[in-house]
Design an enzyme around this catalytic site. Structure first.
Site, PDB file in Angstrom:
ATOM      1  N   ASN A 193       0.740  -1.118   0.042  1.00  0.00           N
ATOM      2  CA  ASN A 193      -0.061   0.006   0.159  1.00  0.00           C
ATOM      3  C   ASN A 193       0.947   1.136  -0.081  1.00  0.00           C
ATOM      4  OD1 ASN A 193      -2.619   1.894   0.650  1.00  0.00           O
ATOM      5  ND2 ASN A 193      -0.972   2.117   2.640  1.00  0.00           N
ATOM      6  N   TYR A 216       4.201   9.434 -11.060  1.00  0.00           N
ATOM      7  CA  TYR A 216       3.246   8.551 -10.523  1.00  0.00           C
ATOM      8  C   TYR A 216       2.487   7.700 -11.052  1.00  0.00           C
ATOM      9  CZ  TYR A 216      -0.822   7.626  -7.221  1.00  0.00           C
ATOM     10  OH  TYR A 216      -1.476   7.043  -6.591  1.00  0.00           O
ATOM     11  N   LYS A 259       2.730   3.634 -10.962  1.00  0.00           N
ATOM     12  CA  LYS A 259       1.647   2.764 -10.786  1.00  0.00           C
ATOM     13  C   LYS A 259       1.463   1.755 -12.173  1.00  0.00           C
ATOM     14  CE  LYS A 259       0.307   4.092  -6.759  1.00  0.00           C
ATOM     15  NZ  LYS A 259       0.516   3.166  -5.608  1.00  0.00           N
ATOM     16  N   THR A 306      -8.066  11.098   1.788  1.00  0.00           N
ATOM     17  CA  THR A 306      -7.133  10.697   2.580  1.00  0.00           C
ATOM     18  C   THR A 306      -6.149  12.099   2.509  1.00  0.00           C
ATOM     19  OG1 THR A 306      -5.638   9.771   0.841  1.00  0.00           O
ATOM     20  CG2 THR A 306      -6.907   8.392   2.120  1.00  0.00           C
TER      21      THR A 306
END
Length: 249
Positions: A84, A150, A154, A184
């Site tokens: 995670n 990013y 991913k 978040t």
């Protein structure tokens, strides 16, 4: 016995996933830079924690070779790894990306989950139900300005899962799962980014303003439901929003 490893369990989605697993009576080994005292207080008998910087590949390799992972998995009939931990930085066009920030992102978002996955599977005993879940992102499948690092990291997790399936390792199931847009600290970090570095920031501001962000608790419940379900691993790359309400395919 079911035993789990969760990276980045100290806050956000990782903390919520660890909490859902612990709530089911599943022992969790949390790997993060900081401890989660709240989880430890509620589940002292089930939670073990290791303070480690997962962006430090040398430190992670040393921990892997130190025997703690072997000991944790020794009595597991079902073993779960949830990769995670991650970072959205550096945000911005290519000329603005510092070398150190790029290196840290690749180490945390790609090297750490790949290192842990390999070590985890190698240490699962024959006959163990061994499951690896990489927390991916829609950014691995769709490109955004300012998110080249990013998006690339991913996408790497997605392609890794696809290739691992071809190896047909006995007892192993793997899925790179995009969880959707979650409320978040990472989302707050995205919304605070300068428009020059992230031109589509307004889209994420609108999602917060319109109340469409999913809570970490709700998302974690669905992730854990899918992770423990019979359908886990049937799709090596999946999107939680396209699965059923319980998280099953």
């Amino acid at each position: 016995m079911i035993k789990a490893i969760v990276t980045g369990h100290s806050r956000g989605l990782g903390a919520a996933i660890a909490s859902k697993l612990l709530g089911r009576g599943i022992a969790v080994l949390g790997l993060a830079r900081a401890r989660n005292d709240n989880l430890a207080g509620h589940h002292p008998e089930l939670l073990e924690q290791v303070e480690i910087d997962l962006a430090d590949a040398a430190a992670l390799a040393q921990w892997i070779d130190g025997g703690a992972l072997d000991a944790w998995l020794a009595d597991a009939g079902t073993a779960l790894l949830v990769n995670n931990a991650g970072t959205v930085q550096p945000i911005g066009p290519l000329p603005s990306q510092g070398a150190a920030a790029v290196s840290k992102a690749v180490a945390l978002n790609v090297a750490a989950p790949l290192m842990l996955s390999a070590a985890f599977v190698a240490r699962c005993r024959p006959g163990t139900d061994c499951r690896v879940l990489n927390v991916s992102s829609g950014a691995g499948r769709h490109v955004y300005p300012g998110w080249s690092v990013y998006c690339a990291t991913k996408a790497a997790l997605d392609h890794h899962a696809r290739a691992v399936v071809l190896d047909k390792t006995p007892g192993l199931r793997i899925c790179s799962l995009a969880p959707g847009v979650i409320d978040t600290d990472m989302q707050a970090e995205i919304r605070s980014t300068d428009l020059e570095r992230f031109p589509v920031r307004e889209r994420f501001e609108a999602m917060k303003r319109d109340g469409v962000l999913v809570s970490a608790d709700e998302c974690a419940g669905r992730i854990v439901g899918h992770l423990l379900g019979d359908a886990f691993g049937e799709q090596p790359v999946a999107d939680l929003r396209e699965l059923g309400a319980s998280g099953k395919a």
